[in-house]
Write a protein that holds these residues in place. Sequence first.
Motif, PDB file in Angstrom:
ATOM      1  N   ASP A   1       0.752  -1.178  -0.053  1.00 39.25           N
ATOM      2  CA  ASP A   1       0.101   0.203   0.127  1.00 39.25           C
ATOM      3  C   ASP A   1       1.067   1.226  -0.067  1.00 39.25           C
ATOM      4  O   ASP A   1       1.737   1.244   0.798  1.00 39.25           O
ATOM      5  N   TYR A   2       0.644   2.239  -0.897  1.00 37.43           N
ATOM      6  CA  TYR A   2       1.588   3.237  -1.111  1.00 37.43           C
ATOM      7  C   TYR A   2       1.387   4.284   0.031  1.00 37.43           C
ATOM      8  O   TYR A   2       2.343   5.165   0.312  1.00 37.43           O
ATOM      9  N   LEU A   3       0.498   3.975   0.960  1.00 42.03           N
ATOM     10  CA  LEU A   3       0.451   4.879   2.121  1.00 42.03           C
ATOM     11  C   LEU A   3       1.026   4.204   3.390  1.00 42.03           C
ATOM     12  O   LEU A   3       0.727   4.844   4.525  1.00 42.03           O
ATOM     13  N   CYS A   4       1.675   3.114   3.087  1.00 44.05           N
ATOM     14  CA  CYS A   4       1.885   2.430   4.335  1.00 44.05           C
ATOM     15  C   CYS A   4       3.754   2.830   4.588  1.00 44.05           C
ATOM     16  O   CYS A   4       4.335   2.198   3.644  1.00 44.05           O
ATOM     17  N   PRO A   5       3.775   3.179   5.771  1.00 43.90           N
ATOM     18  CA  PRO A   5       5.293   3.544   5.836  1.00 43.90           C
ATOM     19  C   PRO A   5       6.218   2.293   5.890  1.00 43.90           C
ATOM     20  O   PRO A   5       7.249   2.498   5.345  1.00 43.90           O
ATOM     21  N   MET A   6       6.023   1.215   6.393  1.00 44.28           N
ATOM     22  CA  MET A   6       6.827  -0.085   6.463  1.00 44.28           C
ATOM     23  C   MET A   6       7.091  -0.472   4.968  1.00 44.28           C
ATOM     24  O   MET A   6       7.842  -1.167   4.781  1.00 44.28           O
ATOM     25  N   CYS A   7       6.002  -0.243   4.224  1.00 44.32           N
ATOM     26  CA  CYS A   7       5.884  -0.837   2.747  1.00 44.32           C
ATOM     27  C   CYS A   7       7.053  -0.086   1.997  1.00 44.32           C
ATOM     28  O   CYS A   7       7.831  -0.437   1.316  1.00 44.32           O
ATOM     29  N   ARG A   8       7.311   1.230   2.344  1.00 41.70           N
ATOM     30  CA  ARG A   8       8.482   1.878   1.631  1.00 41.70           C
ATOM     31  C   ARG A   8      10.040   1.399   1.949  1.00 41.70           C
ATOM     32  O   ARG A   8      10.649   0.951   0.904  1.00 41.70           O
ATOM     33  N   ALA A   9      10.146   0.860   3.262  1.00 40.19           N
ATOM     34  CA  ALA A   9      11.367   0.266   3.546  1.00 40.19           C
ATOM     35  C   ALA A   9      11.501  -0.996   3.105  1.00 40.19           C
ATOM     36  O   ALA A   9      12.392  -1.546   2.366  1.00 40.19           O
ATOM     37  N   GLY A  10      10.270  -1.495   2.869  1.00 39.83           N
ATOM     38  CA  GLY A  10      10.215  -3.039   2.198  1.00 39.83           C
ATOM     39  C   GLY A  10      10.461  -2.944   0.865  1.00 39.83           C
ATOM     40  O   GLY A  10      11.245  -3.797   0.339  1.00 39.83           O
ATOM     41  N   ASN A  11       9.966  -1.884   0.167  1.00 40.52           N
ATOM     42  CA  ASN A  11      10.293  -1.893  -1.204  1.00 40.52           C
ATOM     43  C   ASN A  11      11.750  -1.660  -1.570  1.00 40.52           C
ATOM     44  O   ASN A  11      12.417  -2.264  -2.419  1.00 40.52           O
ATOM     45  N   ASN A  12      12.392  -0.931  -0.652  1.00 43.94           N
ATOM     46  CA  ASN A  12      13.802  -0.629  -0.734  1.00 43.94           C
ATOM     47  C   ASN A  12      14.582  -1.807  -0.363  1.00 43.94           C
ATOM     48  O   ASN A  12      15.694  -2.133  -1.184  1.00 43.94           O
ATOM     49  N   MET A  13      14.182  -2.815   0.633  1.00 42.34           N
ATOM     50  CA  MET A  13      14.973  -4.077   0.767  1.00 42.34           C
ATOM     51  C   MET A  13      14.912  -5.007  -0.546  1.00 42.34           C
ATOM     52  O   MET A  13      15.826  -5.392  -0.846  1.00 42.34           O
ATOM     53  N   LEU A  14      13.657  -4.973  -1.255  1.00 42.55           N
ATOM     54  CA  LEU A  14      13.417  -5.912  -2.169  1.00 42.55           C
ATOM     55  C   LEU A  14      14.265  -5.631  -3.494  1.00 42.55           C
ATOM     56  O   LEU A  14      14.781  -6.474  -4.219  1.00 42.55           O
TER      57      LEU A  14
END
Length: 410
Positions: free
Chosen positions: A247-260
Amino acid sequence: MEENKIELRKSIYIGILVFLGILVTIDLAYIYYQANFNSLALPSFCSVSDFVDCDGVAKTTESQFFGVPLAYWGLFLYSFIIILLFVDKLKQIKFLKFLEVFKNKFHYIASLGIISFIISMTLLCVSLFGIHKICVMCMVTYVLNLAIGLIAAHGIKGHFIGAIKQSLQDFTDALKPLPYRIAFSIVMLLACGFLGWTYTSAKFSPALNFKREYGEFAKMKTNKFAIKGNILGAETKDAVVLHIYSDYLCPMCRAGNNMLHKVVTEFKNVRVEHHSLPLDMGCNKYMTQPFHNGSCILAQYAEAAHIQGKFWEVNSLFFDTKNKPINDDDIIQLLKDADFGLDLDKLRNDAYSKEVIDKINADIDYAVANKQIGTPTMQMNGEFHMGVKGYTKLKKWVTEHGGQPKGLFQ
Protein backbone atom coordinates in the motif's frame (compact mmCIF):
# COMPACT_ATOMS: atom_id res chain seq x y z
CA MET A 1 22.19 -3.32 70.76
CA GLU A 2 19.07 -1.49 69.59
CA GLU A 3 20.94 -0.35 66.50
CA ASN A 4 21.82 -3.96 65.67
CA LYS A 5 18.15 -4.96 65.95
CA ILE A 6 17.14 -2.14 63.60
CA GLU A 7 19.76 -3.18 61.07
CA LEU A 8 18.65 -6.80 61.34
CA ARG A 9 15.02 -5.85 60.68
CA LYS A 10 16.07 -3.70 57.74
CA SER A 11 18.10 -6.59 56.33
CA ILE A 12 15.16 -8.98 56.71
CA TYR A 13 12.67 -6.61 55.05
CA ILE A 14 15.07 -5.80 52.22
CA GLY A 15 15.90 -9.49 51.82
CA ILE A 16 12.23 -10.33 51.39
CA LEU A 17 11.77 -7.57 48.80
CA VAL A 18 14.92 -8.64 46.95
CA PHE A 19 13.69 -12.24 46.89
CA LEU A 20 10.41 -11.07 45.35
CA GLY A 21 12.35 -8.92 42.88
CA ILE A 22 14.41 -11.92 41.79
CA LEU A 23 11.27 -13.98 41.21
CA VAL A 24 9.69 -11.20 39.16
CA THR A 25 12.81 -10.55 37.06
CA ILE A 26 13.24 -14.27 36.38
CA ASP A 27 9.68 -14.28 35.09
CA LEU A 28 10.41 -11.17 33.01
CA ALA A 29 13.52 -12.83 31.59
CA TYR A 30 11.38 -15.84 30.62
CA ILE A 31 8.75 -13.58 29.01
CA TYR A 32 11.53 -11.79 27.10
CA TYR A 33 12.95 -15.08 25.83
CA GLN A 34 9.56 -16.41 24.77
CA ALA A 35 8.59 -13.17 23.02
CA ASN A 36 11.86 -12.80 21.12
CA PHE A 37 13.20 -16.30 20.54
CA ASN A 38 10.24 -18.68 20.53
CA SER A 39 8.01 -18.17 17.50
CA LEU A 40 5.54 -20.75 18.82
CA ALA A 41 5.17 -19.20 22.28
CA LEU A 42 1.70 -18.43 23.56
CA PRO A 43 0.92 -14.98 25.00
CA SER A 44 2.08 -14.54 28.59
CA PHE A 45 -0.42 -14.09 31.41
CA CYS A 46 0.31 -10.34 31.59
CA SER A 47 -0.48 -9.65 27.95
CA VAL A 48 -4.18 -8.92 28.18
CA SER A 49 -4.71 -6.06 25.71
CA ASP A 50 -2.96 -3.79 23.21
CA PHE A 51 -2.05 -1.48 26.11
CA VAL A 52 -1.33 -3.94 28.94
CA ASP A 53 1.09 -6.10 26.99
CA CYS A 54 4.25 -7.49 28.57
CA ASP A 55 5.07 -9.45 25.40
CA GLY A 56 4.71 -6.35 23.24
CA VAL A 57 7.05 -4.38 25.50
CA ALA A 58 9.56 -7.25 25.47
CA LYS A 59 9.71 -7.12 21.67
CA THR A 60 10.74 -3.45 21.55
CA THR A 61 14.24 -2.01 21.59
CA GLU A 62 13.26 -0.21 24.80
CA SER A 63 13.35 -3.56 26.65
CA GLN A 64 17.15 -3.65 26.48
CA PHE A 65 20.10 -1.45 27.41
CA PHE A 66 23.35 -1.87 25.50
CA GLY A 67 21.97 -5.06 24.02
CA VAL A 68 21.27 -6.63 27.43
CA PRO A 69 17.60 -7.24 28.37
CA LEU A 70 16.45 -5.03 31.24
CA ALA A 71 15.34 -8.15 33.12
CA TYR A 72 18.99 -9.25 33.25
CA TRP A 73 20.00 -5.84 34.57
CA GLY A 74 17.38 -6.30 37.26
CA LEU A 75 18.81 -9.68 38.23
CA PHE A 76 22.24 -8.08 38.48
CA LEU A 77 20.86 -5.30 40.71
CA TYR A 78 19.16 -7.70 43.12
CA SER A 79 22.16 -10.02 43.20
CA PHE A 80 24.42 -7.10 44.09
CA ILE A 81 22.05 -6.02 46.88
CA ILE A 82 22.18 -9.56 48.32
CA ILE A 83 25.98 -9.32 48.37
CA LEU A 84 25.72 -5.99 50.20
CA LEU A 85 23.31 -7.46 52.75
CA PHE A 86 25.86 -10.16 53.65
CA VAL A 87 28.98 -8.10 53.02
CA ASP A 88 30.05 -8.12 56.69
CA LYS A 89 30.32 -11.91 56.66
CA LEU A 90 31.57 -12.25 53.08
CA LYS A 91 34.52 -9.89 53.56
CA GLN A 92 35.87 -12.23 56.26
CA ILE A 93 36.50 -14.83 53.55
CA LYS A 94 40.06 -14.47 52.35
CA PHE A 95 39.46 -14.21 48.60
CA LEU A 96 36.54 -11.81 49.19
CA LYS A 97 38.50 -9.46 51.41
CA PHE A 98 38.15 -6.71 48.79
CA LEU A 99 34.49 -6.36 49.83
CA GLU A 100 35.73 -4.39 52.83
CA VAL A 101 35.47 -1.31 50.64
CA PHE A 102 31.68 -1.41 51.17
CA LYS A 103 31.73 0.21 54.60
CA ASN A 104 28.14 1.49 54.77
CA LYS A 105 26.00 -1.13 53.09
CA PHE A 106 22.63 0.49 53.70
CA HIS A 107 23.87 3.73 52.16
CA TYR A 108 24.75 1.81 49.01
CA ILE A 109 21.44 -0.05 48.99
CA ALA A 110 19.47 3.16 49.51
CA SER A 111 21.39 4.80 46.67
CA LEU A 112 20.80 1.85 44.35
CA GLY A 113 17.12 1.77 45.28
CA ILE A 114 16.42 5.42 44.51
CA ILE A 115 18.57 5.47 41.36
CA SER A 116 16.85 2.35 40.01
CA PHE A 117 13.46 3.89 40.86
CA ILE A 118 14.32 7.06 38.94
CA ILE A 119 15.35 4.92 35.98
CA SER A 120 12.11 2.97 36.40
CA MET A 121 10.03 6.16 36.19
CA THR A 122 11.90 7.10 33.01
CA LEU A 123 11.08 3.69 31.55
CA LEU A 124 7.44 4.10 32.57
CA CYS A 125 7.28 7.40 30.66
CA VAL A 126 8.81 5.67 27.63
CA SER A 127 6.18 2.94 27.90
CA LEU A 128 3.27 5.37 28.22
CA PHE A 129 4.30 7.99 25.69
CA GLY A 130 6.76 6.17 23.45
CA ILE A 131 5.62 2.63 22.76
CA HIS A 132 2.09 3.08 24.22
CA LYS A 133 2.23 -0.23 26.08
CA ILE A 134 2.87 -1.08 29.69
CA CYS A 135 4.36 -4.14 31.38
CA VAL A 136 2.62 -4.79 34.71
CA MET A 137 5.40 -7.09 35.89
CA CYS A 138 7.93 -4.33 35.21
CA MET A 139 5.81 -1.99 37.30
CA VAL A 140 5.99 -4.45 40.20
CA THR A 141 9.79 -4.11 40.15
CA TYR A 142 9.43 -0.30 40.14
CA VAL A 143 7.50 -0.50 43.42
CA LEU A 144 9.96 -3.01 44.89
CA ASN A 145 12.93 -0.78 44.00
CA LEU A 146 11.33 2.20 45.73
CA ALA A 147 10.46 0.13 48.80
CA ILE A 148 14.02 -1.22 49.03
CA GLY A 149 15.39 2.30 48.82
CA LEU A 150 12.99 3.67 51.44
CA ILE A 151 13.73 0.90 53.95
CA ALA A 152 17.48 1.18 53.43
CA ALA A 153 17.40 4.97 53.78
CA HIS A 154 15.42 4.81 57.04
CA GLY A 155 17.54 6.22 59.84
CA ILE A 156 20.25 7.54 57.54
CA LYS A 157 21.12 11.18 58.13
CA GLY A 158 20.00 13.18 55.11
CA HIS A 159 17.93 10.26 53.88
CA PHE A 160 18.54 9.60 50.13
CA ILE A 161 20.78 12.63 49.62
CA GLY A 162 22.87 11.65 52.62
CA ALA A 163 23.04 8.04 51.42
CA ILE A 164 24.23 9.05 47.96
CA LYS A 165 26.84 11.48 49.34
CA GLN A 166 28.22 8.86 51.73
CA SER A 167 28.26 6.20 49.00
CA LEU A 168 30.23 8.48 46.69
CA GLN A 169 32.67 9.25 49.50
CA ASP A 170 33.09 5.54 50.28
CA PHE A 171 33.60 4.77 46.61
CA THR A 172 36.26 7.49 46.29
CA ASP A 173 38.06 6.23 49.39
CA ALA A 174 37.91 2.65 48.10
CA LEU A 175 39.82 3.62 44.96
CA LYS A 176 42.69 5.29 46.79
CA PRO A 177 44.76 2.10 47.25
CA LEU A 178 46.58 1.33 44.00
CA PRO A 179 45.64 -2.41 43.88
CA TYR A 180 41.94 -1.53 44.10
CA ARG A 181 42.29 1.11 41.38
CA ILE A 182 43.92 -1.44 39.11
CA ALA A 183 41.30 -4.07 39.90
CA PHE A 184 38.47 -1.60 39.32
CA SER A 185 39.99 -0.53 35.98
CA ILE A 186 40.26 -4.14 34.83
CA VAL A 187 36.66 -4.87 35.83
CA MET A 188 35.43 -1.77 34.00
CA LEU A 189 37.40 -2.68 30.86
CA LEU A 190 35.91 -6.18 30.91
CA ALA A 191 32.41 -4.78 31.49
CA CYS A 192 32.78 -2.24 28.68
CA GLY A 193 34.10 -4.95 26.38
CA PHE A 194 31.18 -7.23 27.20
CA LEU A 195 28.60 -4.45 26.73
CA GLY A 196 30.29 -3.42 23.52
CA TRP A 197 29.89 -6.98 22.24
CA THR A 198 26.26 -7.32 23.35
CA TYR A 199 25.37 -3.97 21.76
CA THR A 200 27.15 -4.45 18.44
CA SER A 201 26.18 -8.10 18.02
CA ALA A 202 22.60 -7.64 19.34
CA LYS A 203 22.87 -11.31 20.31
CA PHE A 204 20.32 -10.95 23.08
CA SER A 205 18.13 -8.34 21.38
CA PRO A 206 16.48 -9.29 18.07
CA ALA A 207 14.51 -6.02 18.21
CA LEU A 208 17.75 -4.01 18.26
CA ASN A 209 19.11 -5.97 15.32
CA PHE A 210 15.86 -5.53 13.38
CA LYS A 211 15.81 -1.79 14.11
CA ARG A 212 19.28 -1.43 12.61
CA GLU A 213 18.53 -3.49 9.51
CA TYR A 214 15.10 -1.91 9.00
CA GLY A 215 16.35 1.58 9.83
CA GLU A 216 18.95 1.46 7.05
CA PHE A 217 16.19 1.19 4.46
CA ALA A 218 13.63 3.38 6.22
CA LYS A 219 16.07 6.31 6.41
CA MET A 220 16.79 6.35 2.68
CA LYS A 221 15.48 9.60 1.21
CA THR A 222 15.25 7.92 -2.18
CA ASN A 223 15.54 4.29 -3.21
CA LYS A 224 19.19 4.04 -4.26
CA PHE A 225 18.57 0.53 -5.61
CA ALA A 226 15.63 1.61 -7.79
CA ILE A 227 15.38 0.06 -11.25
CA LYS A 228 13.37 0.96 -14.34
CA GLY A 229 10.81 -1.02 -16.27
CA ASN A 230 8.40 -3.75 -15.27
CA ILE A 231 10.81 -6.51 -14.22
CA LEU A 232 12.60 -6.45 -10.88
CA GLY A 233 15.18 -9.23 -10.81
CA ALA A 234 15.69 -12.36 -12.87
CA GLU A 235 13.70 -12.55 -16.13
CA THR A 236 13.89 -16.33 -16.56
CA LYS A 237 10.76 -18.46 -16.32
CA ASP A 238 12.28 -20.70 -13.65
CA ALA A 239 13.13 -17.76 -11.37
CA VAL A 240 12.12 -17.88 -7.72
CA VAL A 241 9.30 -15.35 -7.42
CA LEU A 242 8.79 -13.22 -4.34
CA HIS A 243 5.34 -11.64 -4.37
CA ILE A 244 4.87 -8.40 -2.46
CA TYR A 245 1.46 -6.96 -1.51
CA SER A 246 1.74 -3.32 -0.54
CA ASP A 247 0.00 0.00 0.00
CA TYR A 248 1.60 3.30 -1.06
CA LEU A 249 0.50 5.00 2.18
CA CYS A 250 2.00 2.25 4.35
CA PRO A 251 5.26 3.51 5.99
CA MET A 252 6.76 0.03 6.40
CA CYS A 253 6.02 -0.77 2.76
CA ARG A 254 8.46 1.90 1.69
CA ALA A 255 11.33 0.31 3.65
CA GLY A 256 10.23 -3.09 2.36
CA ASN A 257 10.30 -1.82 -1.22
CA ASN A 258 13.88 -0.60 -0.75
CA MET A 259 14.89 -3.96 0.73
CA LEU A 260 13.44 -5.94 -2.15
CA HIS A 261 15.24 -3.78 -4.70
CA LYS A 262 18.51 -4.58 -2.93
CA VAL A 263 17.70 -8.29 -2.57
CA VAL A 264 17.52 -8.87 -6.32
CA THR A 265 21.01 -7.37 -6.69
CA GLU A 266 22.38 -10.14 -4.45
CA PHE A 267 20.54 -13.13 -5.94
CA LYS A 268 20.86 -14.39 -9.50
CA ASN A 269 17.55 -16.23 -9.81
CA VAL A 270 15.04 -14.13 -7.82
CA ARG A 271 12.31 -11.91 -9.23
CA VAL A 272 9.98 -9.62 -7.28
CA GLU A 273 6.41 -9.21 -8.49
CA HIS A 274 4.24 -6.47 -7.06
CA HIS A 275 0.56 -6.72 -6.13
CA SER A 276 -1.64 -3.88 -4.93
CA LEU A 277 -3.33 -4.17 -1.56
CA PRO A 278 -4.56 -0.62 -0.84
CA LEU A 279 -6.20 -0.37 2.58
CA ASP A 280 -8.63 2.21 1.26
CA MET A 281 -12.42 2.04 1.07
CA GLY A 282 -12.15 3.66 -2.38
CA CYS A 283 -11.44 0.28 -4.00
CA ASN A 284 -11.05 -2.26 -1.20
CA LYS A 285 -14.52 -3.65 -0.53
CA TYR A 286 -13.26 -5.42 2.60
CA MET A 287 -12.47 -2.18 4.42
CA THR A 288 -15.18 -1.20 6.88
CA GLN A 289 -13.80 2.18 7.91
CA PRO A 290 -11.51 4.87 6.43
CA PHE A 291 -7.81 4.14 6.74
CA HIS A 292 -5.29 4.88 3.97
CA ASN A 293 -7.50 7.26 2.02
CA GLY A 294 -5.94 7.88 -1.38
CA SER A 295 -3.96 4.66 -1.66
CA CYS A 296 -6.40 3.28 -4.25
CA ILE A 297 -5.78 6.03 -6.79
CA LEU A 298 -2.02 5.70 -6.33
CA ALA A 299 -2.31 1.96 -6.97
CA GLN A 300 -4.35 2.65 -10.11
CA TYR A 301 -1.72 4.99 -11.55
CA ALA A 302 1.09 2.58 -10.69
CA GLU A 303 -0.75 -0.25 -12.48
CA ALA A 304 -1.42 2.10 -15.39
CA ALA A 305 2.32 2.82 -15.59
CA HIS A 306 2.86 -0.93 -15.89
CA ILE A 307 0.99 -0.85 -19.20
CA GLN A 308 3.62 1.58 -20.52
CA GLY A 309 6.53 -0.44 -19.11
CA LYS A 310 7.32 2.09 -16.36
CA PHE A 311 5.97 0.39 -13.26
CA TRP A 312 9.00 0.19 -10.95
CA GLU A 313 10.15 3.78 -11.43
CA VAL A 314 6.64 5.02 -10.67
CA ASN A 315 6.37 2.59 -7.75
CA SER A 316 9.56 3.92 -6.13
CA LEU A 317 8.57 7.53 -6.84
CA PHE A 318 5.24 7.08 -5.03
CA PHE A 319 6.99 5.54 -2.02
CA ASP A 320 9.74 8.17 -1.93
CA THR A 321 7.43 11.17 -2.23
CA LYS A 322 6.92 12.56 1.27
CA ASN A 323 3.63 14.38 0.67
CA LYS A 324 1.67 11.78 -1.24
CA PRO A 325 -0.59 13.12 -4.02
CA ILE A 326 -4.05 11.61 -3.71
CA ASN A 327 -5.89 13.17 -6.64
CA ASP A 328 -5.48 12.95 -10.42
CA ASP A 329 -4.07 16.42 -11.03
CA ASP A 330 -1.41 16.19 -8.33
CA ILE A 331 -0.37 12.70 -9.42
CA ILE A 332 -0.10 13.77 -13.05
CA GLN A 333 1.97 16.82 -12.03
CA LEU A 334 4.31 14.63 -9.94
CA LEU A 335 4.84 12.25 -12.86
CA LYS A 336 5.29 15.13 -15.27
CA ASP A 337 8.02 16.60 -13.05
CA ALA A 338 9.68 13.17 -12.78
CA ASP A 339 9.90 13.04 -16.59
CA PHE A 340 9.74 9.28 -17.00
CA GLY A 341 8.63 9.62 -20.62
CA LEU A 342 5.08 8.55 -19.88
CA ASP A 343 2.11 9.34 -22.11
CA LEU A 344 0.22 11.14 -19.35
CA ASP A 345 -3.11 11.34 -21.20
CA LYS A 346 -3.07 7.60 -21.79
CA LEU A 347 -1.94 7.06 -18.21
CA ARG A 348 -4.95 8.97 -16.84
CA ASN A 349 -7.34 6.94 -18.97
CA ASP A 350 -5.68 3.62 -18.16
CA ALA A 351 -5.80 4.37 -14.42
CA TYR A 352 -9.60 4.02 -14.59
CA SER A 353 -9.70 1.25 -17.18
CA LYS A 354 -11.36 -2.09 -16.56
CA GLU A 355 -8.00 -3.82 -16.97
CA VAL A 356 -6.41 -1.89 -14.12
CA ILE A 357 -9.43 -1.99 -11.81
CA ASP A 358 -9.83 -5.75 -12.34
CA LYS A 359 -6.13 -6.32 -11.64
CA ILE A 360 -6.27 -4.46 -8.33
CA ASN A 361 -9.50 -6.19 -7.29
CA ALA A 362 -8.03 -9.59 -8.12
CA ASP A 363 -4.94 -8.86 -5.97
CA ILE A 364 -7.09 -7.72 -3.06
CA ASP A 365 -9.40 -10.75 -3.33
CA TYR A 366 -6.46 -13.17 -3.45
CA ALA A 367 -4.79 -11.62 -0.40
CA VAL A 368 -7.97 -11.60 1.67
CA ALA A 369 -8.84 -15.16 0.60
CA ASN A 370 -5.49 -16.18 2.09
CA LYS A 371 -6.20 -14.21 5.28
CA GLN A 372 -3.64 -11.52 4.47
CA ILE A 373 -5.27 -8.23 5.36
CA GLY A 374 -2.25 -6.10 6.27
CA THR A 375 0.68 -4.57 4.46
CA PRO A 376 3.35 -5.26 3.57
CA THR A 377 2.76 -8.96 2.96
CA MET A 378 5.26 -11.20 1.16
CA GLN A 379 4.71 -14.60 -0.40
CA MET A 380 7.12 -17.21 -1.70
CA ASN A 381 6.08 -20.68 -2.85
CA GLY A 382 2.74 -20.32 -1.09
CA GLU A 383 4.26 -19.24 2.25
CA PHE A 384 3.03 -15.84 3.45
CA HIS A 385 4.74 -13.42 5.79
CA MET A 386 3.02 -10.27 6.98
CA GLY A 387 5.29 -7.36 7.90
CA VAL A 388 8.89 -6.49 7.15
CA LYS A 389 11.72 -8.90 7.91
CA GLY A 390 15.15 -7.69 8.92
CA TYR A 391 17.39 -7.72 5.84
CA THR A 392 19.49 -10.67 7.05
CA LYS A 393 16.36 -12.72 7.80
CA LEU A 394 14.85 -11.70 4.47
CA LYS A 395 17.88 -13.04 2.58
CA LYS A 396 17.78 -16.23 4.65
CA TRP A 397 14.08 -16.64 3.80
CA VAL A 398 14.79 -16.14 0.10
CA THR A 399 17.63 -18.69 0.24
CA GLU A 400 15.37 -21.23 1.97
CA HIS A 401 12.95 -20.92 -0.95
CA GLY A 402 15.58 -21.56 -3.60
CA GLY A 403 17.25 -18.19 -4.04
CA GLN A 404 20.87 -18.51 -5.21
CA PRO A 405 23.20 -15.77 -4.00
CA LYS A 406 25.44 -14.27 -6.65
CA GLY A 407 29.06 -15.36 -6.60
CA LEU A 408 31.86 -13.08 -5.50
CA PHE A 409 32.82 -12.14 -9.07
CA GLN A 410 29.35 -11.93 -10.57
